[in-house]
Scaffold this motif. Structure first.
Motif, short mmCIF file in Angstrom:
data_model
loop_
_atom_site.label_atom_id
_atom_site.label_comp_id
_atom_site.label_asym_id
_atom_site.label_seq_id
_atom_site.Cartn_x
_atom_site.Cartn_y
_atom_site.Cartn_z
N LYS A 11 45.92 39.55 32.42
CA LYS A 11 44.88 38.60 33.19
C LYS A 11 45.40 38.03 34.07
N LEU A 14 45.87 39.91 37.25
CA LEU A 14 44.76 40.07 37.77
C LEU A 14 44.17 39.00 38.93
N ILE A 15 44.25 37.70 38.01
CA ILE A 15 43.57 36.46 38.74
C ILE A 15 44.54 36.17 39.79
N LEU A 17 46.03 38.22 41.89
CA LEU A 17 45.59 39.24 42.97
C LEU A 17 44.33 38.85 43.55
N ILE A 18 43.27 38.34 42.75
CA ILE A 18 41.98 37.91 43.51
C ILE A 18 42.39 36.58 44.19
N LYS A 19 43.05 35.73 43.56
CA LYS A 19 43.36 34.48 44.24
C LYS A 19 44.17 34.83 45.46
N LEU A 21 43.24 36.78 47.62
CA LEU A 21 42.31 37.02 48.77
C LEU A 21 41.47 35.64 49.20
N ARG A 22 41.76 34.68 48.39
CA ARG A 22 41.09 33.27 48.80
C ARG A 22 39.50 33.70 48.71
N PRO A 23 38.99 33.87 47.64
CA PRO A 23 37.52 34.14 47.72
C PRO A 23 36.60 32.67 48.04
N TRP A 26 35.73 32.11 51.49
CA TRP A 26 34.66 32.80 52.03
C TRP A 26 33.26 32.12 52.48
N SER A 63 40.32 37.21 54.44
CA SER A 63 41.43 37.38 53.47
C SER A 63 42.83 38.05 53.98
N VAL A 102 47.66 45.45 49.33
CA VAL A 102 46.33 44.52 49.41
C VAL A 102 45.92 44.41 51.22
#
Length: 294
Positions: A11, A14-15, A17-19, A21-23, A26, A63, A102
């Motif tokens: 977890k 995964l968090i 990896l998402i972070k 991207l700096r969503p 957006w 990103s 990525v």
């Protein structure tokens, strides 16, 4: 994907990896929708889809830009008291190799995007090149660094207009430039006020009073140009001028009284009044301009 440190749960990885991207950032790509709003085509399904696709590609590009910047600054970030734990690369949760994978995936998406929206992707390429220059050179140059950030927002507006086959409005571009300069100046001010000149090398060449004057001048310009735009080209939108004025006032209050503003996105998402005025502004524009054309 390889992770530099052990002991992290799936977890956490995964968090991270998402972070990477700096969503949250957006939100800035909402500027892509500005031409759609002022064209009065917000209720046009095709136009909305085109603008949304352009915004999606800009999210991928932004990103990618953040990942390049994080890779470039990884050693510096590891010495930073906050970034050393908050940045996925600097903290070691995500490896540099994983970040490169990525990054490659994002560039592949953009390359495929060229087959769908070639003109929009060319604008995004200009944005990417500008930000590469910012990462490696321009962010160390006072004044130029702020203007580079602001021009990125103008390119978002141009991409939105291009997606709809519209000529970018000069009024819209200059208003966006001033507003972005205001946000960038406030960001520098808060970095100076909260961390001194240690956070960025360029901060050594600024002072709080100087960037305060930059922010005041830019906010005044944004309000002036927006007011002139709506009064000359969209008189029905005069009723939105108080909303814009309130937004500028409220943002400055968040900065001065609540010590926000180092991240404009965080300031917006954390303050319900700022969020409410943005939603109300968009809703008013859609309602008023639903039968207009740019």
């Amino acid at each position: 994907m390889k992770i530099e440190k052990t002991g992290f749960s799936l977890k956490d990885r995964l968090i991270a990896l998402i972070k990477l991207l700096r969503p949250k950032q957006w939100v800035k790509n909402g500027f892509v929708f500005a031409p759609l709003v002022f064209s009065g085509e917000m209720l046009n399904t095709y136009a909305l889809a085109q603008a949304s696709l352009a915004a999606f590609f800009f999210c991928m590009a932004s990103s990618a830009t953040y990942i390049v910047n994080d890779i470039h600054d990884i050693d510096h970030d590891r010495r930073h008291p906050k970034k050393s734990t908050s940045r996925p690369l600097a903290s070691g949760i995500v490896s540099k190799n994983a970040a490169l994978v990525v990054l490659a995936a994002l560039y592949i998406v953009l390359a495929l995007g060229y087959l769908v929206m070639p003109k929009v992707i060319l604008v995004i390429v200009a944005y990417a090149v500008l930000n590469l220059a910012y990462t490696f050179v321009l962010k160390h140059e006072p004044v130029i660094d702020i203007f580079t950030i602001a021009i990125g927002f103008v390119l978002r507006v141009i991409a939105g207009a291009t997606a709809l086959n519209l000529d970018p409005s000069a009024w819209m571009c200059v208003t966006t430039l001033c507003l972005a300069l205001y946000l960038a100046a406030v960001k520098r001010r808060q970095e100076l006020a909260q961390s001194g000149s240690d956070g960025r090398k360029v901060l050594q060449k600024y002072s709080v009073s100087l960037v305060d004057r930059y922010a005041e001048m830019s906010a005044t310009g944004a309000l002036l140009f927006y007011s002139m735009f709506v009064m000359s080209a969209r008189p029905a939108l005069v009723i939105t001028i108080p909303l814009v004025l309130f937004g500028l006032f409220r943002y400055w209050y968040v900065v001065e009284a609540l010590d926000g503003g180092e991240s404009p996105t965080d300031a917006l998402l954390a303050d319900w009044q700022l969020m409410a005025v943005v939603v109300l502004w968009v809703a008013t524009c859609v309602f008023v301009l639903s039968g207009f054309s740019l």
